[in-house]
Design a protein around this motif. Structure first.
Motif, PDB file in Angstrom:
ATOM      1  N   LEU A 192      34.660   3.388  -5.932  1.00  0.00           N
ATOM      2  CA  LEU A 192      33.563   4.075  -6.613  1.00  0.00           C
ATOM      3  C   LEU A 192      34.006   5.519  -6.810  1.00  0.00           C
ATOM      4  CD1 LEU A 192      29.834   3.897  -5.504  1.00  0.00           C
ATOM      5  CD2 LEU A 192      30.850   5.857  -6.614  1.00  0.00           C
ATOM      6  N   ASP A 193      34.155   5.919  -8.060  1.00  0.00           N
ATOM      7  CA  ASP A 193      34.664   7.246  -8.388  1.00  0.00           C
ATOM      8  C   ASP A 193      33.550   8.289  -8.392  1.00  0.00           C
ATOM      9  OD1 ASP A 193      36.696   9.107  -9.574  1.00  0.00           O
ATOM     10  OD2 ASP A 193      35.361   8.971 -11.310  1.00  0.00           O
ATOM     11  N   PHE A 194      32.432   7.978  -9.048  1.00  0.00           N
ATOM     12  CA  PHE A 194      31.382   8.984  -9.239  1.00  0.00           C
ATOM     13  C   PHE A 194      30.067   8.289  -9.547  1.00  0.00           C
ATOM     14  CE2 PHE A 194      29.172  12.138 -12.000  1.00  0.00           C
ATOM     15  CZ  PHE A 194      29.151  13.207 -11.125  1.00  0.00           C
ATOM     16  N   ILE A 195      29.008   8.834  -9.015  1.00  0.00           N
ATOM     17  CA  ILE A 195      27.667   8.362  -9.344  1.00  0.00           C
ATOM     18  C   ILE A 195      26.777   9.581  -9.519  1.00  0.00           C
ATOM     19  CG2 ILE A 195      27.081   8.095  -6.903  1.00  0.00           C
ATOM     20  CD1 ILE A 195      25.205   5.777  -7.748  1.00  0.00           C
ATOM     21  N   CYS A 196      25.914   9.531 -10.495  1.00  0.00           N
ATOM     22  CA  CYS A 196      25.002  10.648 -10.691  1.00  0.00           C
ATOM     23  C   CYS A 196      23.725  10.178 -11.357  1.00  0.00           C
ATOM     24  CB  CYS A 196      25.694  11.745 -11.467  1.00  0.00           C
ATOM     25  SG  CYS A 196      25.066  12.158 -13.058  1.00  0.00           S
ATOM     26  N   SER A 197      22.647  10.821 -10.976  1.00  0.00           N
ATOM     27  CA  SER A 197      21.347  10.614 -11.595  1.00  0.00           C
ATOM     28  C   SER A 197      20.774  11.983 -11.910  1.00  0.00           C
ATOM     29  CB  SER A 197      20.414   9.861 -10.645  1.00  0.00           C
ATOM     30  OG  SER A 197      19.100   9.884 -11.151  1.00  0.00           O
ATOM     31  N   LEU A 198      20.325  12.171 -13.128  1.00  0.00           N
ATOM     32  CA  LEU A 198      19.721  13.448 -13.488  1.00  0.00           C
ATOM     33  C   LEU A 198      18.280  13.557 -13.002  1.00  0.00           C
ATOM     34  CD1 LEU A 198      21.106  13.998 -17.097  1.00  0.00           C
ATOM     35  CD2 LEU A 198      22.043  14.769 -14.923  1.00  0.00           C
ATOM     36  N   LYS A 199      17.716  12.432 -12.584  1.00  0.00           N
ATOM     37  CA  LYS A 199      16.348  12.396 -12.053  1.00  0.00           C
ATOM     38  C   LYS A 199      16.418  11.929 -10.610  1.00  0.00           C
ATOM     39  CE  LYS A 199      14.491  11.115 -16.556  1.00  0.00           C
ATOM     40  NZ  LYS A 199      13.868  10.022 -17.310  1.00  0.00           N
ATOM     41  N   LEU A 200      16.410  12.876  -9.693  1.00  0.00           N
ATOM     42  CA  LEU A 200      16.559  12.544  -8.277  1.00  0.00           C
ATOM     43  C   LEU A 200      15.319  11.857  -7.738  1.00  0.00           C
ATOM     44  CD1 LEU A 200      18.296  15.789  -6.978  1.00  0.00           C
ATOM     45  CD2 LEU A 200      19.343  13.670  -7.738  1.00  0.00           C
ATOM     46  N   ARG A 201      15.560  10.934  -6.782  1.00  0.00           N
ATOM     47  CA  ARG A 201      14.499  10.226  -6.063  1.00  0.00           C
ATOM     48  C   ARG A 201      13.637   9.343  -6.961  1.00  0.00           C
ATOM     49  NH1 ARG A 201      15.177  10.401  -1.155  1.00  0.00           N
ATOM     50  NH2 ARG A 201      13.066   9.863  -0.656  1.00  0.00           N
ATOM     51  N   LYS A 202      14.250   8.809  -8.034  1.00  0.00           N
ATOM     52  CA  LYS A 202      13.547   7.894  -8.940  1.00  0.00           C
ATOM     53  C   LYS A 202      14.137   6.482  -8.883  1.00  0.00           C
ATOM     54  CE  LYS A 202      10.883  11.092 -10.654  1.00  0.00           C
ATOM     55  NZ  LYS A 202       9.525  11.195 -10.190  1.00  0.00           N
ATOM     56  N   GLY A 203      15.099   6.256  -7.982  1.00  0.00           N
ATOM     57  CA  GLY A 203      15.685   4.931  -7.820  1.00  0.00           C
ATOM     58  C   GLY A 203      16.854   4.623  -8.743  1.00  0.00           C
ATOM     59  N   ILE A 204      17.250   5.582  -9.558  1.00  0.00           N
ATOM     60  CA  ILE A 204      18.334   5.338 -10.516  1.00  0.00           C
ATOM     61  C   ILE A 204      19.659   5.102  -9.788  1.00  0.00           C
ATOM     62  CG2 ILE A 204      19.704   6.361 -12.390  1.00  0.00           C
ATOM     63  CD1 ILE A 204      17.064   7.773 -13.272  1.00  0.00           C
ATOM     64  N   GLY A 205      19.968   5.930  -8.805  1.00  0.00           N
ATOM     65  CA  GLY A 205      21.214   5.763  -8.049  1.00  0.00           C
ATOM     66  C   GLY A 205      21.279   4.410  -7.363  1.00  0.00           C
ATOM     67  N   SER A 206      20.181   3.993  -6.759  1.00  0.00           N
ATOM     68  CA  SER A 206      20.136   2.685  -6.097  1.00  0.00           C
ATOM     69  C   SER A 206      20.343   1.554  -7.101  1.00  0.00           C
ATOM     70  CB  SER A 206      18.792   2.493  -5.387  1.00  0.00           C
ATOM     71  OG  SER A 206      18.646   3.438  -4.357  1.00  0.00           O
ATOM     72  N   LYS A 207      19.717   1.664  -8.258  1.00  0.00           N
ATOM     73  CA  LYS A 207      19.891   0.639  -9.295  1.00  0.00           C
ATOM     74  C   LYS A 207      21.344   0.567  -9.754  1.00  0.00           C
ATOM     75  CE  LYS A 207      15.196   1.020 -11.057  1.00  0.00           C
ATOM     76  NZ  LYS A 207      14.342   1.574 -12.109  1.00  0.00           N
ATOM     77  N   LEU A 208      21.990   1.724  -9.883  1.00  0.00           N
ATOM     78  CA  LEU A 208      23.396   1.743 -10.301  1.00  0.00           C
ATOM     79  C   LEU A 208      24.294   1.107  -9.240  1.00  0.00           C
ATOM     80  CD1 LEU A 208      23.406   5.260 -11.939  1.00  0.00           C
ATOM     81  CD2 LEU A 208      23.898   3.119 -13.126  1.00  0.00           C
ATOM     82  N   ILE A 209      24.048   1.426  -7.969  1.00  0.00           N
ATOM     83  CA  ILE A 209      24.829   0.806  -6.882  1.00  0.00           C
ATOM     84  C   ILE A 209      24.587  -0.698  -6.863  1.00  0.00           C
ATOM     85  CG2 ILE A 209      25.055   0.589  -4.368  1.00  0.00           C
ATOM     86  CD1 ILE A 209      26.416   3.111  -5.236  1.00  0.00           C
ATOM     87  N   ASN A 210      23.338  -1.113  -7.041  1.00  0.00           N
ATOM     88  CA  ASN A 210      23.031  -2.549  -7.060  1.00  0.00           C
ATOM     89  C   ASN A 210      23.728  -3.250  -8.220  1.00  0.00           C
ATOM     90  OD1 ASN A 210      21.464  -2.302  -4.764  1.00  0.00           O
ATOM     91  ND2 ASN A 210      19.553  -2.099  -5.893  1.00  0.00           N
ATOM     92  N   LYS A 211      23.807  -2.595  -9.366  1.00  0.00           N
ATOM     93  CA  LYS A 211      24.517  -3.169 -10.518  1.00  0.00           C
ATOM     94  C   LYS A 211      26.004  -3.303 -10.202  1.00  0.00           C
ATOM     95  CE  LYS A 211      25.183  -4.393 -14.852  1.00  0.00           C
ATOM     96  NZ  LYS A 211      24.662  -5.626 -15.418  1.00  0.00           N
ATOM     97  N   LEU A 212      26.586  -2.265  -9.610  1.00  0.00           N
ATOM     98  CA  LEU A 212      28.004  -2.312  -9.247  1.00  0.00           C
ATOM     99  C   LEU A 212      28.251  -3.399  -8.197  1.00  0.00           C
ATOM    100  CD1 LEU A 212      30.867  -1.199  -9.513  1.00  0.00           C
ATOM    101  CD2 LEU A 212      30.282   0.485  -7.751  1.00  0.00           C
ATOM    102  N   THR A 213      27.340  -3.554  -7.260  1.00  0.00           N
ATOM    103  CA  THR A 213      27.467  -4.595  -6.244  1.00  0.00           C
ATOM    104  C   THR A 213      27.426  -5.986  -6.875  1.00  0.00           C
ATOM    105  OG1 THR A 213      26.488  -3.148  -4.572  1.00  0.00           O
ATOM    106  CG2 THR A 213      26.477  -5.517  -4.107  1.00  0.00           C
ATOM    107  N   ALA A 214      26.471  -6.207  -7.781  1.00  0.00           N
ATOM    108  CA  ALA A 214      26.371  -7.505  -8.466  1.00  0.00           C
ATOM    109  C   ALA A 214      27.632  -7.780  -9.287  1.00  0.00           C
ATOM    110  CB  ALA A 214      25.134  -7.539  -9.359  1.00  0.00           C
ATOM    111  N   TYR A 215      28.109  -6.768  -9.998  1.00  0.00           N
ATOM    112  CA  TYR A 215      29.350  -6.892 -10.772  1.00  0.00           C
ATOM    113  C   TYR A 215      30.513  -7.257  -9.836  1.00  0.00           C
ATOM    114  CZ  TYR A 215      33.569  -5.322 -13.199  1.00  0.00           C
ATOM    115  OH  TYR A 215      34.827  -5.242 -13.727  1.00  0.00           O
TER     116      TYR A 215
END
Length: 142
Positions: free
Chosen positions: A68-91
């Protein structure tokens, strides 16, 4: 909505990536040109709200693992980072990946807590080229 990065989204994603670097602790830096070139070489999922990119995760495959190189969410504490990690995990699971690895700044307690909440475990430490303490973290998928 999360989707794989498409060429039409590179310019907007590049701007989000560079802005995300300024939100790090300590702050990171990259030029738009460098970032655009790197995005073309990395795997990348983007998060869109109202057709605007507001989060991204970049990664590369190394053997049976993902870095995992980089993760970022412009809207903190909205669940975006978790959704991105979950997508990467499923992939990763669909590609029979064993583990996801990354490094996180030892200074950024918020990010350390975020990764820990998603199942990542610290397995070591190292120093960056700039002398910053980095925690080596891993999410085992097997």
């Amino acid at each position: 909505m999360i989707e794989k990065l498409k060429s039409r989204d590179i310019e907007q994603t590049t701007k989000v990536y560079v802005k995300g670097l300024t939100m790090e602790n300590p702050k990171g830096y990259a030029t738009l040109k460098e970032t655009a070139n790197n995005l073309k070489k990395l795997g990348c999922f983007i998060h869109k709200s109202n057709n605007k990119i507001d989060g991204l995760i970049t990664f590369r495959k190394r053997g049976n693992n993902i870095i995992l190189d980089f993760i970022c969410s412009l809207k903190l504490r909205k669940g975006i980072g978790s959704k991105l990690i979950n997508k990467l995990t499923a992939y990763s699971l669909s590609k029979k990946i064993n583990s996801i690895y990354s490094n996180v700044s030892g200074k950024d307690k918020r990010v350390i807590k975020f990764y820990h909440s998603l199942g990542f475990k610290k397995y070591g430490e190292k120093r960056s080229k700039r002398g910053l303490l980095l925690y080596k973290i891993k999410l085992s998928l097997k």
